[in-house]
Design an enzyme around this catalytic site. Structure first.
Site, short mmCIF file in Angstrom:
data_model
loop_
_atom_site.label_atom_id
_atom_site.label_comp_id
_atom_site.label_asym_id
_atom_site.label_seq_id
_atom_site.Cartn_x
_atom_site.Cartn_y
_atom_site.Cartn_z
N SER A 176 0.45 -14.03 -43.11
CA SER A 176 0.63 -14.79 -43.57
C SER A 176 0.30 -16.06 -42.77
O SER A 176 -0.26 -16.00 -41.68
CB SER A 176 2.68 -15.07 -43.80
OG SER A 176 2.92 -15.02 -42.16
N THR A 181 4.67 -27.03 -42.71
CA THR A 181 5.50 -27.24 -42.07
C THR A 181 6.54 -28.65 -42.33
O THR A 181 5.45 -29.32 -43.20
CB THR A 181 5.22 -27.49 -40.34
OG1 THR A 181 4.39 -28.64 -40.08
CG2 THR A 181 4.59 -26.70 -39.90
N GLY A 215 15.55 -27.30 -36.45
CA GLY A 215 14.79 -28.48 -36.62
C GLY A 215 15.21 -29.47 -35.06
O GLY A 215 15.68 -28.95 -33.96
N TYR A 260 12.57 -16.10 -31.34
CA TYR A 260 11.75 -16.82 -29.85
C TYR A 260 11.62 -15.43 -28.90
O TYR A 260 12.81 -15.29 -28.08
CB TYR A 260 12.51 -17.86 -28.97
CG TYR A 260 12.73 -19.05 -29.76
CD1 TYR A 260 11.54 -19.82 -29.90
CD2 TYR A 260 13.75 -18.96 -30.98
CE1 TYR A 260 11.52 -20.85 -30.74
CE2 TYR A 260 13.44 -19.91 -32.43
CZ TYR A 260 12.72 -20.83 -31.86
OH TYR A 260 12.73 -22.30 -32.65
N LYS A 285 22.06 -15.33 -37.81
CA LYS A 285 20.73 -16.10 -39.35
C LYS A 285 20.23 -14.68 -40.38
O LYS A 285 20.60 -15.08 -41.67
CB LYS A 285 19.10 -16.34 -38.88
CG LYS A 285 19.84 -17.86 -38.33
CD LYS A 285 18.35 -18.71 -37.79
CE LYS A 285 17.87 -17.78 -36.51
NZ LYS A 285 16.74 -18.54 -35.86
N GLN A 304 -5.51 -28.24 -25.16
CA GLN A 304 -4.22 -28.59 -26.21
C GLN A 304 -3.21 -27.34 -25.86
O GLN A 304 -1.96 -27.78 -25.85
CB GLN A 304 -4.58 -28.18 -27.54
CG GLN A 304 -3.83 -28.11 -28.91
CD GLN A 304 -4.62 -27.58 -29.91
OE1 GLN A 304 -5.34 -26.51 -29.83
NE2 GLN A 304 -4.70 -28.50 -30.76
N PHE A 364 1.73 -27.68 -25.74
CA PHE A 364 1.97 -27.29 -27.13
C PHE A 364 2.90 -26.30 -26.26
O PHE A 364 4.67 -26.40 -26.52
CB PHE A 364 1.46 -26.12 -28.01
CG PHE A 364 0.47 -27.22 -29.51
CD1 PHE A 364 0.54 -28.03 -29.45
CD2 PHE A 364 -0.09 -26.31 -29.73
CE1 PHE A 364 -0.17 -28.92 -29.76
CE2 PHE A 364 -1.75 -27.27 -30.78
CZ PHE A 364 -1.21 -28.02 -30.64
N HIS A 410 2.23 -13.14 -38.44
CA HIS A 410 2.35 -14.85 -39.08
C HIS A 410 0.98 -15.56 -38.04
O HIS A 410 1.30 -16.00 -37.02
CB HIS A 410 3.68 -15.50 -39.09
CG HIS A 410 4.06 -16.77 -39.70
ND1 HIS A 410 3.79 -16.56 -40.81
CD2 HIS A 410 4.24 -17.62 -38.54
CE1 HIS A 410 3.47 -18.15 -41.13
NE2 HIS A 410 3.84 -18.81 -40.08
#
Length: 301
Positions: free
Chosen positions: A13, A46, A106, A146, A166, A213, A217, A263
């Site tokens: 995905s 997102t 979030g 995670y 969850k 970069q 992140f 993913h």
């Protein structure tokens, strides 16, 4: 879904982020068009924090639903909103044809690194959001995971307990934060299964554009860049296009460990991911753009 040369079939995905300008929208759409040819199991868009960020996500998701045949999921967060306000957003997206969500808590409203406090009258966390979504409709729901634990979790056991909550509330799968050490993911997945969590856990793969970069992140999300990755990417600074080899080799190693669902974080760039797929022997399942609706044919019908 397709066959990888010398390996089992696997599925994948893609994650996109909504464009923030007309110029960005053109580039985003080119990436969507190019990657749609690979027939992903689904794509996700997102969703930033706060009500002000709903419009770009909604517009991007609606365009994907209206103008392509891609199975599309919208990210959804609970920050800066009551549960009723979040539910209203869910119903708005449902009316637009959304049947899939990526349910997330979030980031803290005060920014990454700040202490998170639930909004008064809002959903407390992502597990509560999953339960709320299922109360509205039988949505397909993905959640986050995670391998190196969430930066705010006290320890791995607390982090896995949240993932179990969850899953128990109805999540269909977990999508992991990007990582680079497959041993870490394998150990994490073993702990997840020992905790009684049976939903699929898809490794999140980040094809690297450049090392600078990536460091930025990683610092934002608590991901570790192993020394061997630093060394490898540092040696490729004069040949950025060769960075795709890192992601391809990571996928191949995970396949050898029995993983067959991935993913990919596209960063709205198609060329790098296509280079990864070429290295893996993955070919387009159809012509570029063939996943897009033919408006003239629809009108004629």
């Amino acid at each position: 879904m397709t066959d990888v040369t010398g390996a089992r079939p696997f599925s994948y995905s893609f994650e996109f982020f909504p464009p923030k300008s007309e110029q960005a929208a053109a580039g985003w759409w080119r990436a969507v068009e190019a990657l749609s040819a690979y027939d992903p199991a689904f794509v996700s868009v997102t969703y930033g924090a706060g009500a002000s960020s709903q419009a770009p996500t909604f517009d991007a998701v609606k365009r994907l639903i209206d103008e392509t045949d891609l199975v599309t999921a919208s990210h959804l967060t609970v920050v800066k909103a009551t549960s009723g306000e979040v539910d209203d957003v869910v119903r708005k997206f449902r009316e637009a044809g959304v049947r899939r969500f990526v349910a997330l808590r979030g980031d803290a409203p005060d920014g990454v690194g700040a202490a998170y406090r639930p909004h008064p009258g809002g959903y407390e966390n992502a597990a509560a959001l999953v339960k709320g979504l299922k109360a509205i409709d039988d949505f397909d729901i993905s959640v986050s995971a995670y391998p190196e634990k969430h930066p705010e979790s006290a320890d791995r056991s607390a982090d896995i307990a949240m993932l179990k909550a969850k899953a128990d509330n109805g999540a269909d799968r977990a999508l992991t934060q990007f990582f680079f050490d497959n041993d870490v993911f394998e150990a994490y997945l073993d702990d997840v299964r020992k905790a009684g969590i049976t939903i699929p856990v898809l490794p999140g793969i980040m094809p690297v554009q450049n090392l600078t970069q990536l460091r930025r992140f990683a610092s934002m999300c608590g991901a570790t860049i192993p020394g061997f990755i630093e060394k490898r990417l540092g040696a490729l600074t004069e040949d950025p296009e060769a960075h795709f080899e890192v992601a391809a080799e990571q996928v191949l190693d995970l396949q050898r460990r029995g993983i067959d669902d991935f993913h990919f974080y596209t960063m709205n760039r198609s060329k790098l991911l296509i280079a990864v797929f070429d290295r893996l022997g993955v070919k387009p399942a159809r012509g570029t753009g063939s996943g897009f609706a033919d408006e003239r044919a629809r009108q004629a019908g």
